[in-house]
Design a protein around this motif. Structure first.
Motif, PDB file in Angstrom:
ATOM      1  N   ILE A   1       0.617  -1.786  -0.115  1.00  0.00           N
ATOM      2  CA  ILE A   1      -0.482   0.158  -0.119  1.00  0.00           C
ATOM      3  C   ILE A   1       0.753   0.956   0.347  1.00  0.00           C
ATOM      4  O   ILE A   1       0.813   1.982  -0.399  1.00  0.00           O
ATOM      5  CB  ILE A   1      -0.707   0.392   1.115  1.00  0.00           C
ATOM      6  N   ALA A   2       1.565   1.511   0.946  1.00  0.00           N
ATOM      7  CA  ALA A   2       2.889   2.351   0.787  1.00  0.00           C
ATOM      8  C   ALA A   2       3.648   2.648  -0.682  1.00  0.00           C
ATOM      9  O   ALA A   2       3.688   3.821  -0.650  1.00  0.00           O
ATOM     10  CB  ALA A   2       3.824   2.489   2.064  1.00  0.00           C
ATOM     11  N   ASP A   3       3.554   1.983  -1.101  1.00  0.00           N
ATOM     12  CA  ASP A   3       4.773   1.982  -2.798  1.00  0.00           C
ATOM     13  C   ASP A   3       2.961   2.715  -3.408  1.00  0.00           C
ATOM     14  O   ASP A   3       3.852   2.846  -4.925  1.00  0.00           O
ATOM     15  CB  ASP A   3       4.841   0.677  -3.375  1.00  0.00           C
ATOM     16  N   GLN A   4       2.082   2.366  -3.126  1.00  0.00           N
ATOM     17  CA  GLN A   4       1.700   3.153  -4.437  1.00  0.00           C
ATOM     18  C   GLN A   4       1.848   5.212  -3.997  1.00  0.00           C
ATOM     19  O   GLN A   4       0.954   6.047  -4.735  1.00  0.00           O
ATOM     20  CB  GLN A   4      -0.334   2.983  -3.924  1.00  0.00           C
ATOM     21  N   THR A   5       2.165   5.021  -2.935  1.00  0.00           N
ATOM     22  CA  THR A   5       2.361   7.024  -2.831  1.00  0.00           C
ATOM     23  C   THR A   5       4.051   7.335  -2.677  1.00  0.00           C
ATOM     24  O   THR A   5       5.227   6.517  -3.591  1.00  0.00           O
ATOM     25  CB  THR A   5       2.107   6.952  -0.951  1.00  0.00           C
ATOM     26  N   GLU A   6       3.879   8.413  -2.368  1.00  0.00           N
ATOM     27  CA  GLU A   6       5.620   8.921  -2.569  1.00  0.00           C
ATOM     28  C   GLU A   6       5.537   8.972  -1.035  1.00  0.00           C
ATOM     29  O   GLU A   6       6.908  10.010  -1.082  1.00  0.00           O
ATOM     30  CB  GLU A   6       5.608  10.285  -3.324  1.00  0.00           C
ATOM     31  N   ARG A   7       5.138   9.085  -0.272  1.00  0.00           N
ATOM     32  CA  ARG A   7       5.303   9.101   1.174  1.00  0.00           C
ATOM     33  C   ARG A   7       5.509   7.662   1.995  1.00  0.00           C
ATOM     34  O   ARG A   7       4.582   7.386   3.307  1.00  0.00           O
ATOM     35  CB  ARG A   7       4.450  10.565   1.786  1.00  0.00           C
ATOM     36  N   PRO A   8       6.128   6.635   1.779  1.00  0.00           N
ATOM     37  CA  PRO A   8       5.930   5.039   2.037  1.00  0.00           C
ATOM     38  C   PRO A   8       6.204   5.273   4.037  1.00  0.00           C
ATOM     39  O   PRO A   8       5.225   4.681   4.692  1.00  0.00           O
ATOM     40  CB  PRO A   8       6.888   4.548   1.474  1.00  0.00           C
ATOM     41  N   ASP A   9       7.219   6.349   4.219  1.00  0.00           N
ATOM     42  CA  ASP A   9       7.316   6.380   5.332  1.00  0.00           C
ATOM     43  C   ASP A   9       6.848   6.655   6.794  1.00  0.00           C
ATOM     44  O   ASP A   9       6.768   6.820   7.314  1.00  0.00           O
ATOM     45  CB  ASP A   9       8.964   7.398   5.676  1.00  0.00           C
ATOM     46  N   GLN A  10       5.320   7.039   6.022  1.00  0.00           N
ATOM     47  CA  GLN A  10       3.952   7.694   6.705  1.00  0.00           C
ATOM     48  C   GLN A  10       3.001   7.073   5.871  1.00  0.00           C
ATOM     49  O   GLN A  10       1.544   7.611   6.525  1.00  0.00           O
ATOM     50  CB  GLN A  10       3.862   9.143   6.003  1.00  0.00           C
ATOM     51  N   VAL A  11       3.167   6.032   6.096  1.00  0.00           N
ATOM     52  CA  VAL A  11       2.273   4.484   5.783  1.00  0.00           C
ATOM     53  C   VAL A  11       1.860   3.753   6.864  1.00  0.00           C
ATOM     54  O   VAL A  11       3.603   3.586   6.991  1.00  0.00           O
ATOM     55  CB  VAL A  11       1.786   4.381   4.036  1.00  0.00           C
ATOM     56  N   VAL A  12       0.756   3.788   7.601  1.00  0.00           N
ATOM     57  CA  VAL A  12       1.243   2.616   8.298  1.00  0.00           C
ATOM     58  C   VAL A  12      -0.169   1.695   8.522  1.00  0.00           C
ATOM     59  O   VAL A  12      -1.535   2.547   7.987  1.00  0.00           O
ATOM     60  CB  VAL A  12       1.417   2.924  10.049  1.00  0.00           C
ATOM     61  N   GLY A  13      -0.333   0.754   9.244  1.00  0.00           N
ATOM     62  CA  GLY A  13      -1.868   0.315   9.126  1.00  0.00           C
ATOM     63  C   GLY A  13      -1.673   0.394  10.267  1.00  0.00           C
ATOM     64  O   GLY A  13      -1.674   0.780  11.541  1.00  0.00           O
ATOM     65  N   MET A  14      -3.604   0.541  10.749  1.00  0.00           N
ATOM     66  CA  MET A  14      -4.137   1.333  11.563  1.00  0.00           C
ATOM     67  C   MET A  14      -5.753   0.090  11.317  1.00  0.00           C
ATOM     68  O   MET A  14      -6.370   0.221  11.602  1.00  0.00           O
ATOM     69  CB  MET A  14      -5.008   2.593  12.057  1.00  0.00           C
ATOM     70  N   HIS A  15      -5.054  -0.835  12.136  1.00  0.00           N
ATOM     71  CA  HIS A  15      -6.541  -2.263  11.984  1.00  0.00           C
ATOM     72  C   HIS A  15      -7.380  -2.063  13.480  1.00  0.00           C
ATOM     73  O   HIS A  15      -6.533  -2.631  14.571  1.00  0.00           O
ATOM     74  CB  HIS A  15      -5.957  -3.706  12.017  1.00  0.00           C
ATOM     75  N   PHE A  16      -8.034  -1.363  12.876  1.00  0.00           N
ATOM     76  CA  PHE A  16      -9.455  -1.358  14.266  1.00  0.00           C
ATOM     77  C   PHE A  16     -10.415  -3.411  14.006  1.00  0.00           C
ATOM     78  O   PHE A  16     -10.418  -3.637  13.491  1.00  0.00           O
ATOM     79  CB  PHE A  16     -10.676  -0.630  13.618  1.00  0.00           C
ATOM     80  N   PHE A  17     -10.833  -3.299  15.420  1.00  0.00           N
ATOM     81  CA  PHE A  17     -12.106  -4.313  15.129  1.00  0.00           C
ATOM     82  C   PHE A  17     -13.439  -4.394  15.009  1.00  0.00           C
ATOM     83  O   PHE A  17     -13.521  -3.045  15.914  1.00  0.00           O
ATOM     84  CB  PHE A  17     -11.383  -5.444  16.033  1.00  0.00           C
ATOM     85  N   ASN A  18     -14.334  -4.514  14.961  1.00  0.00           N
ATOM     86  CA  ASN A  18     -15.578  -4.596  14.742  1.00  0.00           C
ATOM     87  C   ASN A  18     -16.565  -5.282  16.095  1.00  0.00           C
ATOM     88  O   ASN A  18     -16.135  -6.198  16.755  1.00  0.00           O
ATOM     89  CB  ASN A  18     -16.230  -5.321  13.459  1.00  0.00           C
ATOM     90  N   PRO A  19     -17.261  -4.585  16.760  1.00  0.00           N
ATOM     91  CA  PRO A  19     -18.367  -3.036  16.737  1.00  0.00           C
ATOM     92  C   PRO A  19     -16.505  -1.885  17.103  1.00  0.00           C
ATOM     93  O   PRO A  19     -16.021  -2.716  18.289  1.00  0.00           O
ATOM     94  CB  PRO A  19     -18.770  -2.828  17.270  1.00  0.00           C
ATOM     95  N   VAL A  20     -16.847  -0.720  16.193  1.00  0.00           N
ATOM     96  CA  VAL A  20     -15.241   0.037  16.664  1.00  0.00           C
ATOM     97  C   VAL A  20     -15.402   0.471  17.972  1.00  0.00           C
ATOM     98  O   VAL A  20     -14.511   0.620  18.961  1.00  0.00           O
ATOM     99  CB  VAL A  20     -14.613   0.746  15.879  1.00  0.00           C
TER     100      VAL A  20
END
Length: 284
Positions: free
Chosen positions: A127-146
């Protein structure tokens, strides 16, 4: 980095839940979706869920009103993220969709903005490789119900910076969540452990080992699980379970992640669980 203005892309179950917790914890949030009807439905869902919290005396009526006042709706992603310090993507688990979203975010968010994905299985590095700022891309995986679940998997991509990771972990704590650091491998921790269990429960149904109710009872009473694996699969969505298993199987190449044929059959038939009224169980 200080985060105040946030945006959530995708107004489905996860997206409206994430917007809910941001707004309740004093973050301004723009909830974005191309489907304006879905946006209105999402706002109604958030209002109902806040009302339940008022009824349970978790929050006050004033806190509910303040939270609703912090939520803006937008059907144009480019305009909705122009002032965001942190954007959380919560669109369907399809690489092509996520790629388009992150290219748009990269182009239209401020240069210092952090771009996070709520993906449950797709590589953060990709996903980060789709951007020009890979150092500013991170996963934030929430769980349902949030609004209820307290875990957030904070996923480091190959090039995620310490500053990005620390900022998102701090935001998660500010949301009264428990951030857990996870490296970028297929399924992270949660789904790499959970999905094979759900898949095996479905194989038990297919092979006639036991009825769905009895399989869930074994896991609830014998393993002290709060919810049986088949009920949980219906809650997650059988289509989502299938998508995650396909990613695990493709990326890791191990037969234990091969989706059960019965799971594929139910998804093909549109029996996706709670959201369609029927999965392994029936719902009103």
């Amino acid at each position: 980095m200080s985060v105040q203005n946030t945006a959530v892309v995708g107004a489905g179950t996860m997206g409206n839940g994430i917007a809910h917790v941001f707004a309740l914890h004093r973050y301004d949030v723009v909830l974005i979706d191309l489907d304006e009807a879905l946006l209105e439905d999402a706002r109604g869902t958030i209002e109902r869920n806040l009302s339940r919290q008022v009824d349970k005396e978790v929050i006050t009526p004033d806190e509910k009103a303040a939270a609703l006042g912090r939520i803006a709706l937008a059907s144009d992603t480019a305009k909705g993220v122009q002032s965001a310090d942190l954007v959380v993507e919560a669109v369907p688990e399809e690489q092509s969709i996520k790629a388009d979203v992150f290219r748009t975010l990269d182009e239209h968010t401020p240069g210092e903005a952090i771009l996070a994905s709520n993906t449950s299985s797709i590589s953060i590095t990709w996903i980060a490789d789709q951007t020009e700022r890979p150092d500013q891309v991170v996963g934030m995986h929430f769980f349902n119900p949030v609004p209820v679940m307290t875990l957030v998997e904070v996923v480091r991509g190959q090039r995620t910076s310490d500053a990005t990771f620390d900022t998102v972990a701090d935001v998660a704590e500010d949301l009264e969540k428990n951030p857990v650091e996870v490296e970028d491998y297929p399924g992270f921790v949660s789904n790499r452990v959970l999905m094979p269990m759900i898949n095996e429960a479905i194989f038990c149904v297919m092979q006639g080992v036991a009825e769905p109710e009895d399989i869930d009872t074994v896991m609830e009473l014998g393993m002290n699980h709060p919810m049986g694996p088949l009920t949980l699969a219906d809650f997650i969505g059988l289509d989502v379970c299938l998508q995650i298993l396909e990613v695990l199987h493709d990326e890791l190449g191990e037969d234990k992640y091969r989706p059960c044929p019965l799971l594929r059959r139910k998804v093909t038939a549109g029996q996706l669980g709670r959201k369609t009224g029927k999965g392994f169980f029936e719902y009103e």
